[in-house]
Scaffold this motif. Sequence first.
Motif, PDB file in Angstrom:
ATOM      1  N   GLU A 136      23.531   1.393 -21.492  1.00  0.00           N
ATOM      2  CA  GLU A 136      23.312   2.100 -20.232  1.00  0.00           C
ATOM      3  C   GLU A 136      21.950   2.795 -20.195  1.00  0.00           C
ATOM      4  OE1 GLU A 136      25.544   6.370 -21.168  1.00  0.00           O
ATOM      5  OE2 GLU A 136      26.668   4.741 -20.212  1.00  0.00           O
ATOM      6  N   LYS A 137      21.326   2.933 -21.368  1.00  0.00           N
ATOM      7  CA  LYS A 137      19.984   3.513 -21.445  1.00  0.00           C
ATOM      8  C   LYS A 137      18.899   2.440 -21.407  1.00  0.00           C
ATOM      9  CE  LYS A 137      21.553   7.497 -24.137  1.00  0.00           C
ATOM     10  NZ  LYS A 137      21.484   8.209 -25.444  1.00  0.00           N
ATOM     11  N   THR A 140      26.612   3.938 -25.876  1.00  0.00           N
ATOM     12  CA  THR A 140      25.699   4.509 -24.876  1.00  0.00           C
ATOM     13  C   THR A 140      24.360   3.792 -24.757  1.00  0.00           C
ATOM     14  OG1 THR A 140      24.747   6.087 -26.470  1.00  0.00           O
ATOM     15  CG2 THR A 140      26.729   6.775 -25.281  1.00  0.00           C
ATOM     16  N   GLU A 197       9.962   6.029 -29.995  1.00  0.00           N
ATOM     17  CA  GLU A 197      10.974   5.529 -29.067  1.00  0.00           C
ATOM     18  C   GLU A 197      11.570   4.198 -29.520  1.00  0.00           C
ATOM     19  OE1 GLU A 197       7.913   6.562 -28.003  1.00  0.00           O
ATOM     20  OE2 GLU A 197       8.649   8.523 -27.360  1.00  0.00           O
TER      21      GLU A 197
END
Length: 320
Positions: free
Chosen positions: A256-257, A253, A227
């Motif tokens: 926003e994660k 993106t 991760e």
Amino acid sequence: MQSEKKVGVLLANLGTPEAPTAKAVKRFLGEFLHDKRVVDLTRLLWCPILHGIILPIRSPKVAKLYQSIWMEEGSPLMVYSLRQKHKLEQELALPVELGMTYGEPSLANGIRALEARGVERIIVLPLYPQYSATTTAAVFDGLAKAMKSKPVLPELIFIRDYHDHPTYIKALADKVRQSWQQHGQGDVLLCSYHGIPKRYADNGDCYPDHCERTTELLRIELGLTSEQIMMTYQSRFGREEWLQPYTDKTMETLPEKGIRKLDIISPAFSVDCLETLEELQEQNKEIFIEAGGEAFHYVECLNDSDLHIEMMAKLVEFYS
């Protein structure tokens, strides 16, 4: 068994415009984009597009980008390549020359320079860690063309790739750790590789496999979880689908994660150049920050670092 023939090294890379001007960039891009290894479209279709549209429009724009990264000594790619050449020559006590697939010094001039120094056995090291037909094979083609008119060929040893070489992985990890010591560790380390059209990979180019292997080995070396590391592809060109995920689209993106602090490295580049200093460090940073990112740290290429030179020396010594 050691060869009695005098050994020399040809460091090969892509090349660079001689100046940050539209004229020089047009000449360089014309040679680069004419190569069928890079763009495999039929020449009847591609040449009118290249000369009638792409070169006139892109050359002035790209020249301005080069102006933003140009160093006092010249193009970053050439500056760092020359430093690599001098350091490796000192490390090995062997003749080392540069040869660029496009532009100067050409591959042919690099070979001539080695032969002028009495070299009969040339170890060719393309500075592309991950093999691709668009880069490494283009060096091979250029060598074959350079040798075509020679009555006597030098002995050639061609190093195809080093994407999983232990010292290469350690050198990458060392650069990342240096960045962490200076800036702190980000939420994620993103490995951004130069892209190729997906069709090339579908037809057998092993480049994405090599990129994935490099990323996994770097993850292990740094002790990261799956991760904490990602890989993407940058620098796509044209409308055709390229390898994904795309670096710039990913930048939009990540915040926003929950990924607000990003470290980014480009393992496919052996020296900093337009694609790293301008595209990654400037353009993609801007995209990430505008999308809500808080910290963006670009990890420089291996360039002429001691571990990088050590890795090159080990490769040459192995094949000597």
